[in-house]
Motif scaffolding. Structure first.
Motif, mmCIF file in Angstrom:
data_model
loop_
_atom_site.group_PDB
_atom_site.id
_atom_site.type_symbol
_atom_site.label_atom_id
_atom_site.label_comp_id
_atom_site.label_asym_id
_atom_site.label_seq_id
_atom_site.Cartn_x
_atom_site.Cartn_y
_atom_site.Cartn_z
ATOM 1 N N VAL A 134 26.599 54.022 23.360
ATOM 2 C CA VAL A 134 25.603 54.027 22.290
ATOM 3 C C VAL A 134 25.290 52.568 21.989
ATOM 4 O O VAL A 134 25.975 51.657 22.468
ATOM 5 C CB VAL A 134 26.101 54.747 21.021
ATOM 6 C CG1 VAL A 134 26.333 56.229 21.292
ATOM 7 C CG2 VAL A 134 27.370 54.077 20.483
ATOM 8 N N LEU A 135 24.238 52.334 21.185
ATOM 9 C CA LEU A 135 23.879 50.966 20.818
ATOM 10 C C LEU A 135 23.623 50.885 19.321
ATOM 11 O O LEU A 135 22.620 51.397 18.833
ATOM 12 C CB LEU A 135 22.636 50.504 21.590
ATOM 13 C CG LEU A 135 22.157 49.086 21.252
ATOM 14 C CD1 LEU A 135 23.230 48.054 21.563
ATOM 15 C CD2 LEU A 135 20.874 48.757 22.007
ATOM 16 N N ARG A 136 24.564 50.244 18.639
ATOM 17 C CA ARG A 136 24.387 49.997 17.207
ATOM 18 C C ARG A 136 24.882 48.608 16.803
ATOM 19 O O ARG A 136 24.352 47.984 15.899
ATOM 20 C CB ARG A 136 25.135 51.075 16.399
ATOM 21 C CG ARG A 136 25.000 50.946 14.894
ATOM 22 C CD ARG A 136 23.589 51.118 14.416
ATOM 23 N NE ARG A 136 23.462 50.973 12.965
ATOM 24 C CZ ARG A 136 22.307 50.903 12.331
ATOM 25 N NH1 ARG A 136 21.174 50.984 13.003
ATOM 26 N NH2 ARG A 136 22.268 50.760 11.018
ATOM 27 N N ARG B 158 25.968 54.548 11.591
ATOM 28 C CA ARG B 158 26.577 54.447 12.916
ATOM 29 C C ARG B 158 25.747 55.258 13.884
ATOM 30 O O ARG B 158 25.015 56.182 13.488
ATOM 31 C CB ARG B 158 28.011 54.954 12.892
ATOM 32 C CG ARG B 158 28.154 56.422 12.497
ATOM 33 C CD ARG B 158 29.601 56.793 12.245
ATOM 34 N NE ARG B 158 29.765 58.199 11.896
ATOM 35 C CZ ARG B 158 29.596 58.687 10.688
ATOM 36 N NH1 ARG B 158 29.225 57.901 9.689
ATOM 37 N NH2 ARG B 158 29.775 59.984 10.444
ATOM 38 N N ALA B 159 25.848 54.926 15.145
ATOM 39 C CA ALA B 159 25.051 55.613 16.151
ATOM 40 C C ALA B 159 25.412 57.090 16.223
ATOM 41 O O ALA B 159 26.595 57.454 16.239
ATOM 42 C CB ALA B 159 25.256 54.962 17.513
ATOM 43 N N ARG B 160 24.403 57.922 16.248
ATOM 44 C CA ARG B 160 24.615 59.358 16.383
ATOM 45 C C ARG B 160 25.013 59.676 17.826
ATOM 46 O O ARG B 160 24.465 59.110 18.777
ATOM 47 C CB ARG B 160 23.324 60.109 16.023
ATOM 48 C CG ARG B 160 23.463 61.625 15.981
ATOM 49 C CD ARG B 160 22.115 62.260 15.655
ATOM 50 N NE ARG B 160 21.624 61.835 14.358
ATOM 51 C CZ ARG B 160 21.974 62.384 13.205
ATOM 52 N NH1 ARG B 160 22.833 63.389 13.192
ATOM 53 N NH2 ARG B 160 21.466 61.941 12.066
ATOM 54 N N THR B 161 25.972 60.554 17.998
ATOM 55 C CA THR B 161 26.362 61.004 19.327
ATOM 56 C C THR B 161 25.849 62.423 19.556
ATOM 57 O O THR B 161 25.409 63.094 18.621
ATOM 58 C CB THR B 161 27.886 60.965 19.501
ATOM 59 O OG1 THR B 161 28.504 61.769 18.475
ATOM 60 C CG2 THR B 161 28.401 59.536 19.371
ATOM 61 N N TYR C 46 24.291 39.541 11.082
ATOM 62 C CA TYR C 46 23.362 39.337 12.189
ATOM 63 C C TYR C 46 22.317 40.442 12.246
ATOM 64 O O TYR C 46 22.498 41.527 11.692
ATOM 65 C CB TYR C 46 24.102 39.237 13.526
ATOM 66 C CG TYR C 46 24.851 40.487 13.956
ATOM 67 C CD1 TYR C 46 24.208 41.497 14.669
ATOM 68 C CD2 TYR C 46 26.206 40.654 13.679
ATOM 69 C CE1 TYR C 46 24.880 42.634 15.075
ATOM 70 C CE2 TYR C 46 26.884 41.779 14.088
ATOM 71 C CZ TYR C 46 26.230 42.772 14.785
ATOM 72 O OH TYR C 46 26.900 43.900 15.190
ATOM 73 N N ASP C 47 21.225 40.138 12.944
ATOM 74 C CA ASP C 47 20.099 41.063 13.090
ATOM 75 C C ASP C 47 20.388 42.104 14.161
ATOM 76 O O ASP C 47 20.927 41.773 15.230
ATOM 77 C CB ASP C 47 18.842 40.281 13.488
ATOM 78 C CG ASP C 47 17.757 40.354 12.436
ATOM 79 O OD1 ASP C 47 17.853 41.212 11.550
ATOM 80 O OD2 ASP C 47 16.811 39.556 12.512
ATOM 81 N N ARG C 48 19.979 43.341 13.913
ATOM 82 C CA ARG C 48 20.198 44.397 14.906
ATOM 83 C C ARG C 48 19.008 44.655 15.841
ATOM 84 O O ARG C 48 19.219 45.037 16.995
ATOM 85 C CB ARG C 48 20.596 45.704 14.208
ATOM 86 C CG ARG C 48 21.927 45.594 13.494
ATOM 87 C CD ARG C 48 22.402 46.922 12.934
ATOM 88 N NE ARG C 48 23.590 46.736 12.115
ATOM 89 C CZ ARG C 48 24.831 46.713 12.583
ATOM 90 N NH1 ARG C 48 25.047 46.867 13.879
ATOM 91 N NH2 ARG C 48 25.857 46.542 11.776
ATOM 92 N N PRO C 49 17.747 44.475 15.408
ATOM 93 C CA PRO C 49 16.640 44.752 16.336
ATOM 94 C C PRO C 49 16.740 44.040 17.684
ATOM 95 O O PRO C 49 16.401 44.638 18.723
ATOM 96 C CB PRO C 49 15.399 44.315 15.545
ATOM 97 C CG PRO C 49 15.777 44.557 14.131
ATOM 98 C CD PRO C 49 17.229 44.183 14.046
ATOM 99 N N PRO C 50 17.231 42.787 17.754
ATOM 100 C CA PRO C 50 17.305 42.147 19.066
ATOM 101 C C PRO C 50 18.333 42.755 20.009
ATOM 102 O O PRO C 50 18.339 42.438 21.206
ATOM 103 C CB PRO C 50 17.684 40.692 18.730
ATOM 104 C CG PRO C 50 17.287 40.500 17.307
ATOM 105 C CD PRO C 50 17.523 41.827 16.663
ATOM 106 N N LEU C 51 19.224 43.617 19.503
ATOM 107 C CA LEU C 51 20.260 44.184 20.359
ATOM 108 C C LEU C 51 19.664 44.932 21.541
ATOM 109 O O LEU C 51 20.190 44.861 22.659
ATOM 110 C CB LEU C 51 21.164 45.122 19.555
ATOM 111 C CG LEU C 51 22.022 44.488 18.464
ATOM 112 C CD1 LEU C 51 22.782 45.560 17.699
ATOM 113 C CD2 LEU C 51 22.987 43.465 19.050
#
Length: 411
Positions: free
Chosen positions: A133-135, A117-120, A47-52
């Motif tokens: 976070v959002l990934r 992965r999302a950086r914390t 699936y596409d990530r930009p729409p998240l």
């Protein structure tokens, strides 16, 4: 070996079913590769990530609505899938991949498209409940479930993800504070003037802007408190951290491949192991002189990287790529940028509309452009850059001069 192959890739296993991995599989078939191809991913589908960050509060938000392929398309392409399975080990010599259920998948060629992965934040309280976070799609659902009308949300990081989230959250009815260390985020990507113009849109739509470094997060009664390095304290019900990604290179590192803030690859996307290739957010090119280029983390870059890696896996010449391009949506407007808008050159502004367009000209040539709600301008600018058509400052600044006309005149 297929008719269009200089190398027998044989059975190809692709770890990562995101845009880069899927694009590689699709391109392999387009180039005539006939041997088995298998996609492995811990996610339930591709699936596409930009729409998240843009669509998470829409009624039809679902994995199915984000999918950029279908089971039917995968069947038509004869691409096997192992979704909801995580690769746990790679044997580069044998080109085999171990999965979390104990299965070992044999291959002749492996492509690592493991993304990031999302950086914390390395601060106290970064792992508290209520800090997101959002990934992934699961991350988006977690944020969606936590936010209601009047929810107080502090978004840390005003880059592309943070800015898009702030826009979506305001539309949802949340009270949003956007924190970033600099007053004009995105300046390296779109130039100072465009970055400032974009950032001021937040305040116009009710987002509170805070310039500062986040020092810590702590619980306070029934909410969270975000502390800024100058002592300011921001109350929040939800905190979202959007400060970039970390490449998922541990699989490669554990297998002994060369890694340095990404999996190192050559011009044919080959890693330090001959039968292992890498593409997408996780990959980092090593130039012939040994220097390392920056990783690319935009949608089109992932798509092109995957396609180009297919050429590399088949031993074919990798096609040249044009100027880099990306887009972003916020507060009802659509930004597009191409090339570079920082570094050497003369910045030129085209006014005359609701939003400025900006150009960077260097050595008589256009090297970068950015515009809002003007796809035609950016498309023409990209062609001018790729074809190295000389341009004048007056033509770029004049909103009555069509860039398409400049292209036609150069032919």
């Amino acid at each position: 070996m297929t008719a269009r192959s200089g190398r027998d890739a044989g059975r190809v296993v692709i770890i990562g079913g995101g845009l880069a991995g899927y694009s590689a599989a699709e391109q392999l078939r387009a180039l005539g590769h006939e041997a088995p191809i298998t996609l492995i991913d811990a996610e339930p589908t591709s699936y596409d990530r930009p729409p998240l960050s843009k669509r998470l509060f829409e009624d039809d938000f679902s994995v199915a609505s984000l999918a950029f392929t279908t089971p039917e398309r995968l069947t038509d392409l004869d691409i096997g899938t192992l979704f909801s399975r995580r690769a746990t080990a790679l044997d580069p010599g044998a080109a085999s991949v171990a999965l979390d259920d104990g299965t070992v998948v044999a291959a002749d060629t492996v492509l690592l498209a493991t993304g990031g992965r999302a950086r914390t934040l390395p601060i106290p309280g970064a792992d508290l409940p209520g800090v997101h976070v959002l990934r992934s799609f699961a991350d988006a659902i977690g944020i969606r479930d936590a936010v209601r009308n009047d929810t107080r949300v502090v978004v840390i990081g005003a880059g592309l993800i943070g800015a898009e989230l702030a826009s979506s959250l305001v539309r949802r009815g949340a009270t949003v504070t956007l924190v970033d260390p600099v007053a004009a985020p995105l300046a390296p990507a779109v130039g100072e003037l465009m970055a400032e113009h974009l950032h001021t849109m937040h305040a116009a739509h009710g987002v509170d802007l805070v310039v500062g470094i986040t020092a810590g997060i702590e619980t306070a009664d029934d909410h969270l408190t975000v502390t800024i390095d100058d002592g300011r304290m921001l109350d929040a019900d939800v905190v979202i951290v959007g400060v970039g990604i970390i490449p998922n290179s541990s699989l490669a590192e554990d297998a002994g491949l060369d890694v340095d803030n990404g999996i190192l690859i050559d011009s044919r996307f080959r890693t330090s192991a001959n039968r292992v290739f890498a593409a997408g957010d996780v990959a980092r090119h090593r130039a012939e002189d040994g220097s390392l280029r920056r990783r690319e983390e935009h949608w089109e870059a992932a798509q092109l990287s995957g396609r180009e890696s297919a050429y590399g896996m088949l031993g074919l010449e990798v096609p040249p790529r044009g100027a880099a391009w990306f887009w972003s949506d916020r507060h009802g407007v659509h930004l597009e940028a191409v090339g570079r808008l920082s570094g050497p050159g003369e910045l030129i502004v085209r006014a005359g509309g609701a939003h400025p367009a900006v150009f960077l000209r260097d050595g008589g040539l256009l090297v970068g452009a950015a515009a809002i709600d003007d796809n035609n301008l950016v498309r023409a600018a990209r062609r001018l850059i790729d074809l190295r058509v000389p341009v004048t400052p007056s033509d770029l600044a004049d909103d009555t001069v069509s860039l398409r006309a400049l292209l036609k005149a150069a032919r």
